[in-house]
Design an enzyme around this catalytic site. Structure first.
Site, PDB file in Angstrom:
ATOM      1  N   ASP A 256      13.922  -0.323  16.378  1.00  0.00           N
ATOM      2  CA  ASP A 256      14.943   0.683  16.616  1.00  0.00           C
ATOM      3  C   ASP A 256      15.086   1.632  15.423  1.00  0.00           C
ATOM      4  O   ASP A 256      15.135   1.188  14.270  1.00  0.00           O
ATOM      5  CB  ASP A 256      16.280  -0.027  16.883  1.00  0.00           C
ATOM      6  CG  ASP A 256      17.392   0.936  17.224  1.00  0.00           C
ATOM      7  OD1 ASP A 256      17.248   1.636  18.249  1.00  0.00           O
ATOM      8  OD2 ASP A 256      18.384   0.987  16.483  1.00  0.00           O
ATOM      9  N   GLU A 293      10.782   3.482  16.890  1.00  0.00           N
ATOM     10  CA  GLU A 293      11.530   4.650  17.346  1.00  0.00           C
ATOM     11  C   GLU A 293      11.764   5.499  16.116  1.00  0.00           C
ATOM     12  O   GLU A 293      12.467   5.081  15.194  1.00  0.00           O
ATOM     13  CB  GLU A 293      12.874   4.258  17.966  1.00  0.00           C
ATOM     14  CG  GLU A 293      13.643   5.482  18.456  1.00  0.00           C
ATOM     15  CD  GLU A 293      15.143   5.231  18.646  1.00  0.00           C
ATOM     16  OE1 GLU A 293      15.781   6.075  19.276  1.00  0.00           O
ATOM     17  OE2 GLU A 293      15.674   4.217  18.149  1.00  0.00           O
TER      18      GLU A 293
END
Lengths: 533, 533
Positions: A256, A293
């Protein structure tokens, strides 16, 4: 090995990094209540105890004053504030013939465990695997499953990073799911959050310098990957990745928001993570991928170490989403302002980022570098994902904004692209349930802060209506999928198209093997058409 | 071009980036007093005026409220709070046959303009150039000359980064010095500070987002190289480098503490700086080098762009200093604790850093990466420099701590090494004057804060005595060199040795061309001897 490791025959070893504490004791609270001392050495506290069987619950007691769950707890049966539970890591795996998939074959299906089924558990997903396989996807991506406060959460508020959410079914049920996926030939990607911890139940600070003194993130204190004691903090996260890779047979991790992993050291954490998981992959003889990400449009992230890169295998590409979204919906507010016009999408197809050094209006600076040395299969593209839907005020999907014809166009753009496609659960049949932001914190002040923050987030956008209450159970329930919709008329049509497009993607070599520089992309602004061949 | 540019015939153009102001006016205060409006466009304010001749003094008036010196002022005749002066950039250069030196030939002499001579001016340095040439050094390195508050300062408190310190003689005198250096075949390196601004007279914030919202440095707010409006901030610093390179014929810049230049962008400022100055170098047909002071032990800093590096030519190597200092003085306090034992120096000779991933006690984490792909001539080494002397409580030089024999040993280590040697002014004859920390701020609160900070800095060290008052003129005066010492007995001997070592360095190819991996370094801990051949 950090945490509680069950050794068999009633013996269990414990290890915790807690340089902030002089004395650390194990306070076993069940099945019987007793206090056992750990030995301290250079910030680590260790011991092996007899008569601690799986199922035993405990706290760690710091300097005779406070009791906390184990930072490396494998299971929090009573939630983030409760005791940790010793588990037996043994599981009867039946996937020994599974060696993973090459990244180029990934067709990803992102799902949120809590809302994919009515039950909201790992177990409830298993019956759907044949259907997903039938759709043609090759990997499911689980939104984060690390223990978070309460029963309802996207997962990005996790605080026990080695524990598997109790309300989803805990660690064993997750293994059952992964094993079942491998049985039918599906890879499993786990979304992990290494950039911050959730705001409730985050007790790491009581143990050591887990948090940076230099950096902050949008979501709270940044983790300490380059300051004093960062070796130990890194070890915690490296072991976490290895934990999922080894004990849970995960095929890949989705990291993330790596732009919020701040690290100015000569040997960045992400590079170390990539080296260590690759080494483990060779040992396990099972492919393993890291997908970041990243908001940086920085090819360094996905370049190999010998070219100065961090060595991640792939990255999410929001640029692609934004270009497509603006074309489909005409929305130009907020950061969408940066992605107007079909030429932006053409640029993406040619280069892999839309911004490769151009001035961005919303960032108010030049952004990105051309990823010249990167391959198309290093970019994960999507017309929707949890964020792009859920960060809308009402969590409305593309299916709520566009006609079926437009949804089909979007599907074609994603699935026939040379990049790695990702679908968000339900988009394949035009699910209408929103995917809204939901939490179930117990701290009232925190709940109010989140509600307020949520309202402020939409200041730049011009949406009408009320922000749904993230804390309300009804908000969560409204997000559950209606799988039966799939067999309804236009929904069935859309689903069939998704299946066919995936079939074409897999069977037509020109598409399967497409590369950025072997294709021709030509946009016509006047006709609003993009040719890609 | 930013700032005031005199176009000849009484015409002068002005350009300032001031997005924080709606209206910017030129308030000319001398020779006559008048207010002239600038045109605003996208954050820039520009105009060309008649009857503004060199010597005219002005402030910039922001939104009819505050008056500030020009951020790009070329000259501050009345100091940091006074008006800026228009200057004629024309200078009668006589160095057209000077093309610079290759970096491998650099033998650097660092000097502080204010204390190198009694006069403390650029002009007063010129008579010493033949002697320096005679010593054999090939480049002088000037500690920062950007306008700082008051008359006494190391230079790292500069606030008008394009202006040349008035008390040193201003811009024209600096050009005279550089021209004279080139006449005798000496290169000139200028120390520039791109990581923070001094605490007094720093008016940049009134103009635009020069400072980062994310990062801080030890010395104050970090500069904004990656946030909103960072393109314009970068332009300011890029033009600054080009200003010294082009208008002042500088041969190299020494970039102060680049680890405090925080920048998470895909295209780091340092990489952009290196590309832009190299392009200018080709245009000017004169070699140009960037030498970073880096605390990161990160080869990325000095690797070329195609290997993922920032492309700086060289970096300072504190590791070398620390190893040598501990061996010579036996001091093991503070960060010296990391550099005990002759094996540390051996490591440096072999690899170019002492820390290439080992655990550092003072940093409490692993530090560095091996600079395998870097050449020896990318590391600047020294047994002393302004920081290593001046950051001692009493500013005592090695000559105050060691015997002449030890000083000779140190000279040999530096000058016969395969790296780029740097001497600190006066060390060549064993100067005894200290180099202490001095300032001459006018803000009393600030002076007290510096005095306090200075005392606190030595908490980790166990030195006896009082911290000299940095604000006292006597502190500054005590630091001036006693050049006559050079011809005194042992001092003369030492000087002769320096000269001979430099001569050997230049004339023996095995030393001139030595490389890390072509030499053999073997340390014996028991005998405390290091063989290098």
């Amino acid at each position: 090995q950090l945490g509680a490791t069950y050794l068999g025959e009633g013996r269990c070893s414990f290890e915790v990094w807690a340089p902030n504490a002089k004395i650390v004791e194990l306070h076993q609270v069940s099945p019987n209540d007793r206090i056992l001392p750990l030995r301290s050495e250079r910030g680590y506290h260790r011991a092996t105890f007899e008569k601690v069987a799986p199922g035993a619950r405990y706290f760690l007691r710091l300097d005779n004053t406070i009791e906390r769950p184990d930072p490396v707890s494998r299971f929090q049966p009573e939630g983030v504030h409760g005791p940790s539970e010793v588990i037996d890591s043994y599981f009867e795996w039946t996937d020994s013939d599974w060696f993973g998939l090459p990244l180029r074959d990934y067709i990803i299906y992102e799902l949120h465990v809590g809302t994919f089924t009515q039950e909201g558990t790992f177990a409830a997903i298993i019956p759907y695997l044949p259907e997903l396989k039938e759709l043609g996807i090759t990997a499911i991506e689980l939104m984060p499953v690390a223990q978070f406060p309460g029963d309802r959460n996207w997962g990005y508020d996790g605080v026990d990073l080695f524990a598997v959410q109790n309300s989803y079914g805990g660690p064993n049920e997750l293994k059952r799911l992964v094993n079942a996926c491998h049985q039918v030939g599906l890879a499993v990607i786990l979304d992990v959050v290494y950039n911050h911890l959730g705001p409730e139940g985050n007790y790491l600070r009581d143990f050591g310098n887990y948090f940076s003194e230099d950096y902050h993130t949008f979501w709270g204190p940044a983790l300490n990957f380059d300051g004093p004691d960062s070796d130990e903090v890194r070890r915690f996260f490296l072991e976490n990745a290895l934990h999922w890779q080894t004990d849970f047979h995960m095929d890949a991790l989705r990291l993330d928001a790596i732009h919020a992993i701040r690290d100015a050291s000569a040997f960045p954490f992400l590079q170390e993570l990539s080296q260590i998981t690759q080494r483990r992959s060779e040992m396990l003889n099972r492919r393993f991928h890291l997908i970041g990400e990243s908001d940086l449009n920085n090819p360094r992230v996905i370049l190999p170490g010998n070219l100065g890169g961090y060595g991640l295998d792939a990255q999410w590409s929001d640029d692609f989403h934004h270009c497509l979204h603006v074309l489909l919906t005409g929305e130009k507010n907020g950061y969408y302002a940066d992605f107007c016009g079909i030429k932006r999408l053409e640029k993406f197809f040619r280069e892999g980022y839309t911004y490769t050094g151009e001035y961005s209006l919303t960032r108010r600076r030049r952004h990105g570098l051309p990823p010249k040395l990167n391959q198309a299969k290093q970019f994960v593209v999507f017309s929707q994902n949890h964020d792009q839907i859920g960060n809308r005020m009402l969590g409305d999907r593309l299916a709520n904004l566009c006609s079926f014809e437009d949804l089909k166009l979007a599907a074609g753009c994603v699935l026939l692209s040379p990049f790695i496609p990702l679908l968000f659960m339900g988009e394949e049949y035009g699910e209408r349930a929103p995917f809204q932001y939901f939490i179930s914190h117990t701290d009232r002040g925190l709940v109010e802060a989140v509600q307020k923050g949520r309202r402020e987030e939409f200041a730049n956008f011009v949406w009408e209506g009320e922000v749904p209450d993230p804390q309300a159970e009804s908000t969560f329930n409204a997000c559950k999928l209606n799988h039966r919709l799939r067999t309804h008329e236009s929904h069935q049509n859309l689903y069939d198209l998704y299946r066919e497009l995936i079939e074409i993607r897999k069977s037509v070599p020109a598409i399967t093997n497409a590369e950025k520089d072997s294709l021709e992309a030509q946009a016509s602004e006047s006709q609003n058409v993009l040719f890609v061949r």
